[in-house]
Design a protein around this motif. Structure first.
Motif, mmCIF file in Angstrom:
data_model
loop_
_atom_site.group_PDB
_atom_site.id
_atom_site.type_symbol
_atom_site.label_atom_id
_atom_site.label_comp_id
_atom_site.label_asym_id
_atom_site.label_seq_id
_atom_site.Cartn_x
_atom_site.Cartn_y
_atom_site.Cartn_z
ATOM 1 N N PRO A 31 25.129 5.700 15.611
ATOM 2 C CA PRO A 31 25.437 6.404 16.862
ATOM 3 C C PRO A 31 26.045 7.766 16.575
ATOM 4 N N LEU A 32 25.915 8.658 17.512
ATOM 5 C CA LEU A 32 26.353 10.036 17.312
ATOM 6 C C LEU A 32 27.863 10.199 17.515
ATOM 7 N N LEU A 33 28.417 9.488 18.488
ATOM 8 C CA LEU A 33 29.811 9.723 18.857
ATOM 9 C C LEU A 33 30.773 8.665 18.339
ATOM 10 N N THR A 34 30.284 7.492 17.996
ATOM 11 C CA THR A 34 31.193 6.416 17.578
ATOM 12 C C THR A 34 31.018 6.039 16.109
ATOM 13 N N SER A 35 30.507 6.959 15.329
ATOM 14 C CA SER A 35 30.515 6.831 13.870
ATOM 15 C C SER A 35 31.059 8.136 13.304
ATOM 16 N N ALA A 36 31.766 8.045 12.174
ATOM 17 C CA ALA A 36 32.311 9.263 11.563
ATOM 18 C C ALA A 36 31.186 10.203 11.148
ATOM 19 N N GLN A 37 30.081 9.619 10.662
ATOM 20 C CA GLN A 37 28.932 10.448 10.284
ATOM 21 C C GLN A 37 28.375 11.181 11.501
ATOM 22 N N GLY A 38 28.205 10.442 12.604
ATOM 23 C CA GLY A 38 27.660 11.046 13.812
ATOM 24 C C GLY A 38 28.530 12.162 14.342
ATOM 25 N N GLN A 39 29.838 11.968 14.282
ATOM 26 C CA GLN A 39 30.754 13.001 14.780
ATOM 27 C C GLN A 39 30.629 14.303 13.994
ATOM 28 N N ILE A 40 30.352 14.189 12.685
ATOM 29 C CA ILE A 40 30.137 15.396 11.888
ATOM 30 C C ILE A 40 28.915 16.153 12.383
ATOM 31 N N TRP A 58 20.397 14.047 9.242
ATOM 32 C CA TRP A 58 19.951 14.032 10.634
ATOM 33 C C TRP A 58 18.475 13.669 10.670
ATOM 34 N N ASP A 59 18.138 12.664 11.471
ATOM 35 C CA ASP A 59 16.762 12.180 11.501
ATOM 36 C C ASP A 59 16.343 11.908 12.943
ATOM 37 N N GLU A 60 15.666 12.867 13.546
ATOM 38 C CA GLU A 60 15.090 12.713 14.880
ATOM 39 C C GLU A 60 16.093 12.170 15.900
ATOM 40 N N GLY A 61 17.219 12.831 15.999
ATOM 41 C CA GLY A 61 18.165 12.501 17.060
ATOM 42 C C GLY A 61 19.312 11.601 16.670
ATOM 43 N N ALA A 62 19.420 11.234 15.396
ATOM 44 C CA ALA A 62 20.512 10.358 14.981
ATOM 45 C C ALA A 62 20.772 10.523 13.486
ATOM 46 N N PRO A 63 22.018 10.262 13.052
ATOM 47 C CA PRO A 63 22.285 10.244 11.614
ATOM 48 C C PRO A 63 21.622 9.020 10.983
ATOM 49 N N ALA A 64 21.051 9.211 9.800
ATOM 50 C CA ALA A 64 20.428 8.105 9.079
ATOM 51 C C ALA A 64 21.004 8.045 7.670
ATOM 52 N N MET A 65 21.395 6.847 7.236
ATOM 53 C CA MET A 65 21.955 6.668 5.891
ATOM 54 C C MET A 65 20.822 6.639 4.880
ATOM 55 N N ILE A 66 20.920 7.505 3.862
ATOM 56 C CA ILE A 66 19.805 7.627 2.922
ATOM 57 C C ILE A 66 20.202 7.339 1.477
ATOM 58 N N ARG A 67 21.504 7.251 1.200
ATOM 59 C CA ARG A 67 21.925 6.927 -0.168
ATOM 60 C C ARG A 67 23.308 6.298 -0.131
#
Length: 288
Positions: free
Chosen positions: A160-169, A132-141
């Motif tokens: 995006p928070l709702l339309t990515s599997a990462q964001g939904q988590i 989580w990075d300031e309001g959104a998921p960020a890919m780091i690895r």
């Protein structure tokens, strides 16, 4: 003469080899009694509450009199403590200090490396870690498998928070105070991507997030890139808060059997990383 023998011993190569062996964690020169006593500490560490002498002795298969001697020494050293009223044993101040020191030294990305590599090789698919990075998921690895499709992941790219599997988590497990504004903004946009996953209102979203919490994973096909499926599981840290999201990426929609295989392996990997980060089992969830 004694001094000469001592000096001879110090310069003896075989003596140096013995010292080297003692420095090895697997050396025969270890203190066996400490290893035996550690079995009591391991039982105590995984217990949900204080344990009695009888319970500890039973769990380790150790005679109560023997267990009592170890426990007495551990209490004196501050490794464990015993409640005066109940007589139950719990981790002591030294154990707590060691645990906190270990947690302070942990780095989520470094701890994730070997877990992600093992998952990549087991499934022969690409694996991504997001935070989580300031309001959104960020890919780091990202760990790419040589037999999987090539994926160009820009480290630091936000999702995006709702339309990515990462964001939904993150939407499912982060405290609502951190996600409410961002969720409202995406719902207001009413994008085609939202409609494709059946989310048209806060009620729809609440049902989706509740299902993700029950299943322990989020799965989305074509959420970010058309034709790419993402299956994501939460990674927790001490004291049970969300630390990251681990994702397996595949081409297209997986068969039910393959999806079950991916989910089982992914959830096991996420649980292993969570344990390394000191998360309690099961982790806390955030309803909202």
């Amino acid at each position: 003469m004694t001094k000469m023998r001592t000096l001879a011993n110090q310069s003896d190569p075989s003596h140096d080899e013995q010292l080297a062996e003692l420095s090895d964690g697997n050396a025969r020169g270890g203190v066996q009694s400490i290893e035996v006593g550690a079995s009591l500490l391991a039982v105590l560490a995984h217990a949900d509450a204080g344990l009695s002498l009888t319970a500890l002795a039973s769990a380790t298969g150790m005679p109560a009199s023997k267990a009592h001697r170890y426990l007495t020494s551990f209490v004196r050293a501050g490794i464990i403590e015993r409640d005066a009223a109940s007589g139950l044993f719990d981790p002591g101040p030294l154990a707590r200090a060691l645990g906190l020191a270990a947690l302070r030294r942990q780095d989520t990305v470094l701890e994730a490396a070997s877990v992600m590599e093992a998952l990549r090789d087991e499934l022969e698919e690409n694996v991504v870690l997001s935070v989580w990075d300031e309001g959104a998921p960020a890919m780091i690895r990202v760990e790419e498998h040589s037999r999987a499709f090539s994926i160009k992941v820009r480290i630091g790219a936000r999702l995006p928070l709702l339309t990515s599997a990462q964001g939904q988590i993150f939407a499912a497990w982060l405290p609502p105070a951190l996600t409410r504004i961002h969720i409202a903004r995406e719902l207001q946009d009413n994008s085609d991507a939202l409609r494709r996953i059946g989310v048209r209102s806060e009620t729809d979203l609440a049902k989706l997030l509740a299902k993700i919490r029950r299943d322990g994973v989020a799965t989305l096909v074509g959420g970010i890139v058309e034709g790419i499926s993402g299956t994501t599981a939460p990674v927790f840290r001490y004291p049970g808060t969300l630390a990251a999201a681990m994702t397996v990426l595949t081409i297209g929609k997986c068969s039910p059997q393959l999806q079950r295989t991916i989910q089982t392996a992914l959830k096991a990997a996420a649980a292993e990383l969570s344990e390394r980060l000191g998360a309690p089992i099961p982790p806390k969830t955030s309803e909202g």
